[in-house]
Design an enzyme around this catalytic site. Structure first.
Site, PDB file in Angstrom:
ATOM      1  N   SER A 179       0.844  -1.192   0.000  1.00  0.00           N
ATOM      2  CA  SER A 179       0.000   0.000   0.000  1.00  0.00           C
ATOM      3  C   SER A 179       0.887   1.252   0.000  1.00  0.00           C
ATOM      4  CB  SER A 179      -0.959  -0.046   1.198  1.00  0.00           C
ATOM      5  OG  SER A 179      -2.008   0.858   1.044  1.00  0.00           O
ATOM      6  N   ASP A 198      -9.574  -5.431  -5.030  1.00  0.00           N
ATOM      7  CA  ASP A 198      -8.679  -4.467  -4.400  1.00  0.00           C
ATOM      8  C   ASP A 198      -9.035  -3.026  -4.757  1.00  0.00           C
ATOM      9  OD1 ASP A 198      -6.338  -3.288  -3.249  1.00  0.00           O
ATOM     10  OD2 ASP A 198      -5.175  -5.056  -3.819  1.00  0.00           O
ATOM     11  N   HIS A 221      -7.625  -5.710  -0.548  1.00  0.00           N
ATOM     12  CA  HIS A 221      -6.400  -4.929  -0.369  1.00  0.00           C
ATOM     13  C   HIS A 221      -5.344  -5.620   0.489  1.00  0.00           C
ATOM     14  CE1 HIS A 221      -4.177  -1.233  -0.784  1.00  0.00           C
ATOM     15  NE2 HIS A 221      -4.108  -1.042   0.507  1.00  0.00           N
TER      16      HIS A 221
END
Length: 223
Positions: free
Chosen positions: A31, A169, A196
């Site tokens: 991320s 995601d 995610h």
């Protein structure tokens, strides 16, 4: 707040690496961590064995556009509640938290209940830094990162790279595929049914794919 800039975080990565004596390194970023890894690789040109980008965008503008499309699938009443609270900056309100939760459960983590590690992560987040750099939520990148975009520089990366994301995601597979095309020696893995936090949702499949990638890179680097 002057410390909450991407350049500062890049410098911290370089300093920590030097302090730990990490000369031979596989770099993994998830991320925001992957965004930071990209900036570090592009700006510092560090020696690396490989790079793994887990659900990390190359463009915050595209991320926001994609998340807006994902949010459009939710009922208008939910979207109106989100818009109203963000417009009035009432994002600390419990009603706002309740409105955004279905999005998080669909596109951030689809496990029920959420893993302890993810719960601790949300509980311990520094909301002031998060909102300053990103915004009030995952899908509203309105902070200092809103114009962050390294898409046009991805071709500069010349180390073996693995990009991963989940089928559902926030980093949508189309964005990940575009990143793969731009990086010369990149591979992409989209995990079915995941979102995610793929490493928590499908841990065995995720570890297997990473280990296969690392083993192959290690073998190649020694021949």
């Amino acid at each position: 707040m002057t410390l909450w800039e991407v350049d500062r975080f890049v410098e911290e990565v370089a300093v920590v690496r030097e302090a730990l004596g990490l000369e031979r390194l596989h770099l993994f970023g998830s991320s925001w961590g992957g965004m930071l890894a990209l900036q570090y690789v592009l700006d510092r040109r560090p020696p690396l064995v490989s790079l793994v980008l887990s659900s990390s965008p190359a463009s915050c503008r595209r991320w926001t556009e994609d998340c807006t499309e994902l949010l459009a699938a939710f009922p208008e009443t939910v979207r109106e509640t989100i818009r109203r609270h963000e417009a009035h900056r009432f994002t600390g309100c419990l009603e706002y938290s309740a409105a955004i939760l279905p999005y998080y459960k669909r596109h951030v983590c689809r496990l029920d209940p959420w893993p302890d590690g993810l719960e601790r992560s949300f509980a311990g987040v520094n909301q002031q830094i998060y909102e300053y750099m990103a915004g009030p939520s995952e899908f509203a990148i309105v902070g200092t990162l809103r114009d962050w975009d390294v898409s046009e520089r991805l071709a500069e990366i010349d180390v073996p790279t693995l990009i991963t994301c989940g089928e559902h995601d926030e980093l949508r597979p189309a964005h990940a595929r575009d990143m793969q095309r731009r990086i010369v020696n990149a591979e992409l893995e989209v995990f079915p049914g995941a979102s995610h936090v793929t490493m928590a949702e499908v841990p065995e499949a995720y570890r297997e794919r990473l280990n296969e990638f690392f083993d192959r890179v290690e073998l190649s680097s020694r021949t």
